[in-house]
Design a protein around this motif. Sequence first.
Motif, short mmCIF file in Angstrom:
data_model
loop_
_atom_site.label_atom_id
_atom_site.label_comp_id
_atom_site.label_asym_id
_atom_site.label_seq_id
_atom_site.Cartn_x
_atom_site.Cartn_y
_atom_site.Cartn_z
N ALA A 123 0.97 -1.50 -0.27
CA ALA A 123 -0.19 0.02 0.18
C ALA A 123 0.87 1.56 0.72
N LYS A 124 1.99 1.19 0.56
CA LYS A 124 2.90 2.86 0.56
C LYS A 124 3.51 2.61 -0.18
N LYS A 125 3.80 2.38 -1.17
CA LYS A 125 4.28 1.85 -3.02
C LYS A 125 3.44 2.11 -3.65
N GLY A 126 2.24 2.23 -3.62
CA GLY A 126 1.31 2.36 -4.12
C GLY A 126 0.57 3.76 -4.36
N ILE A 127 1.16 4.24 -2.75
CA ILE A 127 0.27 5.37 -2.80
C ILE A 127 0.85 6.75 -3.77
N LYS A 128 1.90 7.19 -3.82
CA LYS A 128 3.20 7.37 -4.24
C LYS A 128 2.38 7.54 -6.01
N GLU A 129 2.25 6.16 -6.71
CA GLU A 129 1.27 6.14 -7.69
C GLU A 129 0.49 6.58 -7.85
N VAL A 130 -1.28 6.14 -7.22
CA VAL A 130 -2.26 6.49 -7.08
C VAL A 130 -2.02 7.89 -6.86
N SER A 131 -1.60 8.70 -6.20
CA SER A 131 -1.81 10.28 -6.37
C SER A 131 -1.20 10.27 -7.38
N TYR A 132 -0.82 10.56 -8.01
CA TYR A 132 -0.48 10.84 -9.48
C TYR A 132 -1.44 10.75 -10.26
N HIS A 133 -2.25 9.23 -10.29
CA HIS A 133 -3.26 8.89 -11.44
C HIS A 133 -4.27 9.63 -11.38
N LYS A 134 -4.65 9.73 -9.83
CA LYS A 134 -6.11 10.97 -8.93
C LYS A 134 -5.54 12.42 -9.78
#
Lengths: 251, 318
Positions: free
Chosen positions: A126-137
């Motif tokens: 989850a921690k790793k994904g947060i940065k990626e998904v913030s960009y997606h959003k």
Amino acid sequence: MENQHLYNYILGIADNSLILGQRLGELCGHGPSLETDIAGTNISLDLIGQTRSFYQYAAKISGENKTEDDIAFLRLERGYKNVLLVEQPNTHFGYVMGRQYLFDVFHLLLLNELQFSKDQTLAAIAKKGIKEVSYHKRFSGDWIKRLGDGTQESTTKMQEAIDDLWPYTDELFDMTEADTAMVQEGIGVDVSKLKESYYKEVTTLLTQATLKIPQIDYFSRGGKNGVHSEHMGYLLADLQYMQRTYPNMQW
Amino acid sequence: MSNEQIKNLEEIFEARIARDEKIEAKDWMPEKYRKTHIRQISQHAHSEIVGMLPEGNWISRAPSLRRKAALLAKVQDEAGHGLYLYSACETLGVSREELYQQLHSGKAKYSSIFNYPTLTWADMGAIGWLVDGAAIINQVPLCNTSFGPYARAMVRVCKEESFHQRQGFEIMLKLCNGSKEQKDMAQDALNRWWWPSLMMLGPTDAESVHTEQSMKWKLKRKSNDDLRQQFIDQTVPQADLLGLTIPDPDLKLNKQTGSYDFGAIDWDEFWQVVKGHGPCNKERIRARVAAWDNGAWVRDAAMAHAAKKDEQKIKIAI
């Protein structure tokens, strides 16, 4: 399986990334500009990467000698636990961005909570994904604003997409049996509690984009329990083609 | 400017190139140099974005998640190459829209190899191994070409291409170490991609119209036939390693030269595809035109939105 609930819980999260990643992958090379093609492929790549981390973990805890690919490619349609929203087709770019944004807001809220899971592996993914998904959003949200508050044509098209996709949003907050069990163990996230923040955030952005919030009482659901839309069979026919045609081979 | 002045500038310009100095976008350059570079760089950029289509065709059907991710990354790299190459071309005073129009109308060419269909998963291996392999041979010398923006773009392109080539070879290796069906799939892909890959290095020297001038401007360092020989000599041992047979009964190591002699290339097929009659020419261009036309409302919206934002900023400032 000893950890059946945990296993199902992981798939409940990862299947969304797999199916949305697959949908975005279909678009590669066909987007409205080279820049959006690059960004769309990048998001797809992030989602497939997240899927792999989740499935590798699920395969490990299954105790059945499974691999990430067995989980990704060799289930029957009823076994996929993704929400209906992510399997919706790439009707036009408004739908692609609408689907993306409506999922991204939920996805980020979910990962923000999941990073505090008692389960160390899930917390790390989850921690790793947060940065990626913030960009997606940020990417999808910016496009909703451009298309919503762009030309008359784009406003109409974006509104059409939001109207059609809105009925799939409520399912995001349904609690499955695995969700309930994992929340009790301090591993899972109570998604029903994310609903208020979700609609508040989405409503704010759509209003900024000069779009109307659909007022409906009926929402479509079923994906989380494996009851999908008619689109899903075709998506899986593509996804599973090689593994079904050439079983038990290494690639 | 008088003819004499132009001649003088031309002499200075050619001397700079001879000294291996880089020509930058704002430097004076002969009109022919500008045009030749626009033609070659845009052709290269078009090849990158048309090249996304045959490989994009297999993203949704990649056989494993690892392969799906690698293929996505590869096609994304190609889009990135397209982007830097179009940007390099734009420094010469032409817009991306104009370049797209030339592609869509059929005026501009792109690498003919992308007019062949990708029929099986092994084609993803063969394209990486052979097509990217041939592309590298063509492109490595361009890292030292005289036009600075192109040379710098090529340094990055070549690094990524060489990764793609290894990735393609690895797909083939896995197939060749797999079941009979997998090995047959690999052989079939080699059979279909071998000759088009040789053609990719361009017509024979006798028929190549741009070679002499391009050599002078370092847009070309070796002739097409030399590059082709280099590709064959490099690739045949790799096919041996895979246990695959090159579909050329005349292929034979020439002990005197240390190079491989090879059979006649079907240049009629090459020209047929160049002239638009290959198996997928129409589909490729239709796909590009459809993406562009269907995206028009999106691009218009982005422009309109940006204009509204600017207007708001001005109002706030006032």
